[in-house]
Scaffold this motif. Structure first.
Motif: not given
Length: 324
Positions: A247-254
């Motif tokens: 989830l954190r990874t997705v956040e960072i990418l967004q």
DNA sequence: AAGACGAAAGTGGTTGA
DNA sequence: TCAACAACTTTCGTCTT
């Protein structure tokens, strides 16, 4: 005997179309198929997504179970991964029927005519041979890469199209198969790195890329740009990272995309770097090397991307290695 | 000793004249 | 068609944990 039985008598269970099943109005993905009216309706807002689809059910009614059996249509589902779609009728050269009797003169001339056409369509038999070989390669490749069968079927369909457009001529079957599989994965938003596909087949990356681009141009298929987010679940599971990290990874990418950090960058490198950052933030650190390996980029690339992210996203990097 | 860092040179693909 | 260019890779020496 019935020589006219054909694909129209069979249930079409495979969904060959490339369209997305997401409602353009409310973004809901629950799509209701209304086969009797030939419509697909969004389960969220009721918008009719497409009408005039072919009803694949029986066009007669049955009043009992036996009748239902007797009246149901027959034949295996059409499958694109079988080289002749599971349909094959060969007209024998002997002028006899199935019980060995001579045919009547009219019947005989009819059969003669059919046979003539079958011979004339030898083109198809060379196509069949090609397909047979291609489909077994497709089977091998996709089981090695763990590609689910709906994506296989799509790849098979693309391959058929490329044969019809004569794209395979002068190129190796293996290369085209690999290219269609790569394309199918991307269309279904389950992209695999080009390297991974190239490694699994005996085709080098360059040839694969050429075939893929040819495919795009000639078949005019719309393929979404690959999004780094689509790689994350697979990479994270290969690195056995928890879902909070994902989830954190997705956040960072967004966030990275929002500030334009992603344009012109290799999605694989971005995915890798974001995973690296997230893994450190949530105390499940993985080495750059390990992440670079699953993402098939170099450590240097991971490093460059993640440095940019840390700098431009203002992630205060306690334990992130960078200069405070 | 493993991991991280960054400089420098090389590679394949894209772009624009 | 060719040269310039940006992104990425390879390689390698150095620093950090």
């Amino acid at each position: 005997m019935d020589y006219t039985r054909s694909a129209t008598d069979r249930k079409e269970t495979v969904e060959p179309s490339v369209e997305q099943t997401e409602c353009p109005e409310c973004r809901s993905t629950s799509v209701v198929e209304d086969v009797t009216r030939g419509e697909r309706v969004c389960g969220g807002c009721g918008l009719v997504l497409s009408a005039h689809r072919i009803d694949t059910g029986a066009e007669w009614r049955a009043f009992s179970a036996e009748e239902s059996d007797a009246r149901s249509r027959v034949g295996a589902p059409v499958r694109y991964t079988v080289h002749d779609k599971g349909l094959s009728t060969v007209i024998d050269w002997r002028d006899r029927d199935t019980s060995g009797r001579k045919l009547s003169p009219t019947r005989r001339s009819e059969i003669y005519r059919l046979r003539k056409w079958q011979i004339r369509s030898r083109v198809h038999s060379s196509m069949d041979r090609n397909l047979a070989q291609a489909m077994s390669e497709l089977e091998r490749l996709s089981s090695q890469l763990g590609i689910p069968s709906p994506i296989r079927e799509l790849a098979a369909l693309l391959y058929r199209k490329s044969i019809i457009k004569k794209l395979v001529r002068g190129r190796s079957i293996e290369a085209m198969v690999a290219a269609t599989l790569y394309a199918a994965c991307r269309i279904r938003l389950k992209p695999r790195p080009l390297d991974e596909v190239a490694d699994a087949s005996r085709v080098d990356k360059k040839k694969l890329g050429q075939c893929y681009r040819l495919l795009l141009r000639s078949l005019t298929i719309k393929i979404p740009l690959s999004n780094p987010i689509d790689y994350i679940s697979r990479f994270a599971s290969e690195l056995s990272l928890s879902s909070p990290v994902q989830l954190r990874t997705v956040e960072i990418l967004q966030r990275s995309r929002d500030i334009g950090l992603t344009i012109g960058r290799d999605p694989l490198g971005l995915a890798a770097a974001a995973i690296y950052v997230a893994s450190i933030m949530l105390d499940e650190r993985r080495t750059q090397r390990a992440i670079a390996e699953v993402a098939r980029v170099t450590e240097v690339t991971v490093r460059n991307r993640y440095k940019e992210m840390v700098r431009k996203l203002g992630i205060n990097s306690m334990g992130l290695g960078g200069q405070s």
